[in-house]
Write an enzyme that holds these catalytic residues in place. Structure first.
Site, mmCIF file in Angstrom:
data_model
loop_
_atom_site.group_PDB
_atom_site.id
_atom_site.type_symbol
_atom_site.label_atom_id
_atom_site.label_comp_id
_atom_site.label_asym_id
_atom_site.label_seq_id
_atom_site.Cartn_x
_atom_site.Cartn_y
_atom_site.Cartn_z
ATOM 1 N N ASP A 92 0.862 -1.178 0.000
ATOM 2 C CA ASP A 92 0.000 0.000 0.000
ATOM 3 C C ASP A 92 0.901 1.231 0.000
ATOM 4 O O ASP A 92 2.131 1.120 -0.012
ATOM 5 C CB ASP A 92 -0.961 -0.039 1.191
ATOM 6 C CG ASP A 92 -0.248 0.086 2.524
ATOM 7 O OD1 ASP A 92 0.998 0.247 2.546
ATOM 8 O OD2 ASP A 92 -0.921 0.017 3.567
ATOM 9 N N ASP A 266 -7.993 -7.632 0.391
ATOM 10 C CA ASP A 266 -7.023 -7.863 1.476
ATOM 11 C C ASP A 266 -7.674 -7.455 2.777
ATOM 12 O O ASP A 266 -8.569 -6.581 2.783
ATOM 13 C CB ASP A 266 -5.777 -7.001 1.300
ATOM 14 C CG ASP A 266 -6.027 -5.571 1.747
ATOM 15 O OD1 ASP A 266 -6.691 -4.824 1.007
ATOM 16 O OD2 ASP A 266 -5.603 -5.202 2.861
ATOM 17 N N CYS A 304 -12.923 -28.889 7.152
ATOM 18 C CA CYS A 304 -11.702 -28.234 6.674
ATOM 19 C C CYS A 304 -10.574 -29.257 6.610
ATOM 20 O O CYS A 304 -10.448 -30.123 7.473
ATOM 21 C CB CYS A 304 -11.339 -27.112 7.642
ATOM 22 S SG CYS A 304 -9.794 -26.269 7.261
ATOM 23 N N CYS A 306 -7.264 -28.295 6.357
ATOM 24 C CA CYS A 306 -5.998 -27.573 6.542
ATOM 25 C C CYS A 306 -5.120 -28.296 7.552
ATOM 26 O O CYS A 306 -5.561 -29.194 8.266
ATOM 27 C CB CYS A 306 -6.249 -26.126 6.976
ATOM 28 S SG CYS A 306 -6.544 -25.886 8.738
ATOM 29 N N CYS A 309 -6.597 -28.284 11.130
ATOM 30 C CA CYS A 309 -7.754 -29.170 11.342
ATOM 31 C C CYS A 309 -7.378 -30.643 11.198
ATOM 32 O O CYS A 309 -8.033 -31.502 11.783
ATOM 33 C CB CYS A 309 -8.887 -28.772 10.402
ATOM 34 S SG CYS A 309 -9.639 -27.202 10.913
ATOM 35 N N HIS A 335 -5.119 -21.393 10.173
ATOM 36 C CA HIS A 335 -6.448 -21.888 9.827
ATOM 37 C C HIS A 335 -7.296 -20.796 9.174
ATOM 38 O O HIS A 335 -7.951 -21.031 8.152
ATOM 39 C CB HIS A 335 -7.171 -22.430 11.069
ATOM 40 C CG HIS A 335 -8.618 -22.706 10.803
ATOM 41 N ND1 HIS A 335 -9.046 -23.875 10.215
ATOM 42 C CD2 HIS A 335 -9.723 -21.938 10.955
ATOM 43 C CE1 HIS A 335 -10.360 -23.821 10.040
ATOM 44 N NE2 HIS A 335 -10.799 -22.656 10.489
#
Lengths: 372, 372
Positions: A92, A266, A304, A306, A309, A335
């Site tokens: 930014d 974002d 999930c 991931c 998890c 996560h």
């Protein structure tokens, strides 16, 4: 403008499936970009950020300008090398942060004078210096130095602010010398006023930049207002350039943005709430501090897949949080980012298969948005 | 005693090269064991701990007893599963922590009454309850409930304390029911008094346990005294059982321990100093806060091949620390544990090649110990 190209692959209603190519790699859009404010996505190794599927991250010019200083990052070989992240980076402009300082900053046509949050020392950021810093950092996508008008703000405030932002964009473009390596995005402002948004869009699109952002939304206005402003904002932007809705990160805002033709998002939300013990799941947010998880040996989100998890229970994560262990922030951040990044992957698939609206409705129902 | 076996592979002077086999895997000795107090090695994912070469970690009975409670860990399937660590785990008995509470604890023959550090609630730990908790946790190696006498302490304090520790060991052995899965180590006490150490050793060795620890050293006494006490302590222990010097973690203490025939070590030092910005390197400790590292783009230790040294500069790590970023603790902890674990691997190789004393001297010279 060899630094960035955008390919529009497919549309489903206004929702767009695209691909952005930069010097550091390709980004499938729509995309959610994790925020790495101070040259780190908080509480995560860069490999973990990449492994969960993030193709681009954000860096904050304001923070890196003050610490460690952009010349040090440049001397290190640029932000990618400094922080060990080889994929694309968007920075930014620092505008949002310095304008947020209230009494601690002074705005002139030249730029913004402000006091450092670290030691109170006086500094100046303006279009030229923001671009200089971003060129030192070596990000793939630089953002123009703009003012994000607060909400609410009356027309008498928003109009001259928007016009100055447009003048600053012209100066940013002049200061942008590293055109083969780094892209520059312009930012549309104009508050909640349609004619000002249209004027802003027309002026910045005239400058023919590699991409455009919609600024000044999701700054406190009601969701319905955000959606109705976004409706016409996107229409003022060219079809062949990526569109970035800045600072937006709750799942519903991502869906609403995609539905209106936005390509990039974002937000610090997923990592910030992670550090406060909140997990985003397909059935809504889960507060790991809750006593009911004391003996709950299920994963955060049974649907999930991931790393977190697959390997840890709610009981364990609650224990870590209650014990003040950093691993709590590390795992919940991973996560939550996985949740948004993989939701975005699902969104992309749904656009490819012409069923985005259906996926959005299914997601909302499960997440609990429709009950509210 | 099918839960643990020890094989003495090679000796170089008194230094021993061995192998401990447990139900969760094999440990090459001498070994440094990272500490994972509250079911996490602080600021590290378990995969990172395993990847740097750690073959066994510690858990703290006192902390896990109070939070989350051993019954919850048991219900989760034991500590290995709860914390996602599949290699061996050693748990201490909680004795060291409850005795450290000073006025907050009361010692009787039965055990120790104490106040929780979390909410002040009253609890009791003794030989039977400590073993019960450790059996709930399901560690591969359980430690006897003992009193680690403070330093200095006169003979009138140390002798009855040591004798009670021996009586408690007999009760621990009686309480130890899960003998095919979990091993129990006895702990030698006796302060700095040779005859008391000999008496303690004789009594605990009589109980024929899978391994023995030397407690009550490195508790504030001068290094020379520690070394001279250790000299005779090790000789009182059987050759065919592993020997564990508790709570020892500075590099010189590891070398001095190995030189005297110790096989196992643990300490919170590497991860604790990491969180304070201190890195252990082959040329001594490095304080990353130091201003001279602001533009130092070398790795922490140019001779180190760990993940951190391959990917990050001192300037970046200093920036992370100054910015209060968790990644600072994450990376410095990983580097420091790698340093001690890989130093121990080098020690093992040097024993195999009959050059331990030479390696020790080289290490000391480089680390800066010989200049002091």
């Amino acid at each position: 403008m060899g630094s960035l190209s955008f390919k529009l692959i497919k549309k489903d209603g206004k929702a767009r499936r695209g691909e952005i190519t930069t010097k550091h790699g390709t980004i499938q859009t729509p995309v959610f970009m994790p925020v790495g404010t101070a040259a780190t996505v908080k509480a995560m190794k860069p490999e973990a950020v990449a492994n969960l599927g993030a193709e681009i991250i954000l860096g904050n010019t304001y923070h890196l300008f003050l610490r460690p200083g952009s010349k040090i990052v440049k001397q290190a070989g640029g932000l990618h090398k400094f922080m060990n992240w080889s994929r694309p980076i968007l920075t930014d402009s620092g505008g949002f942060q310095v304008f947020s300082l209230g009494d601690l900053r002074k705005i002139t046509e030249e730029g913004v004078q402000f006091a450092s949050f670290i030691d109170g020392s006086r500094h100046m950021l303006g279009p030229e210096s923001s671009i200089e810093v971003q060129q030192d950092l070596g990000s793939d996508i630089m953002m123009a130095f703009d003012e994000c008008a607060p909400y609410p703000a009356d027309r008498e405030y928003v109009k001259p602010s928007m016009e100055r932002t447009t003048r600053w964009l012209a100066r940013c473009k002049d200061a942008w010398t590293n055109r083969e390596e780094q892209a520059l995005f312009g930012i549309m402002q104009g508050g909640m006023y349609q004619d000002l948004r249209e004027k802003s869009a027309r002026d910045i699109v005239d400058m023919d930049l590699p991409g455009y952002a919609i600024g000044g939304l999701s700054v406190g206005e009601p969701k319905e207002l955000m959606c109705s402003v976004l409706d016409y904002c996107v229409d003022y932007l060219p079809e062949n350039k990526p569109r970035y809705l800045m600072g937006v990160g709750t799942p519903d805002y991502l869906f609403e943005g995609v539905a209106r033709g936005v390509d990039m998002f974002d937000c610090v939300l997923p990592t910030r709430i992670a550090r406060h013990g909140v997990a985003m799941t397909s059935h809504g947010n889960l507060n790991i501090k809750n006593a009911k998880f004391e003996r709950d040996f299920e994963p955060l989100d049974p649907e999930c897949n991931c790393y977190v998890c697959r390997n840890y229970s709610r009981a364990y994560l609650r224990h870590l949080f209650k014990s003040g262990e950093m691993l709590s922030s590390m795992l919940l951040s991973e996560h939550n980012l996985h949740f948004l990044v993989s939701t975005m992957a699902n969104i992309r698939r749904s656009i490819e298969e012409d069923r985005f609206e259906q996926y959005k409705e299914d997601f909302y129902r499960k997440y609990g948005y429709l009950e509210k």
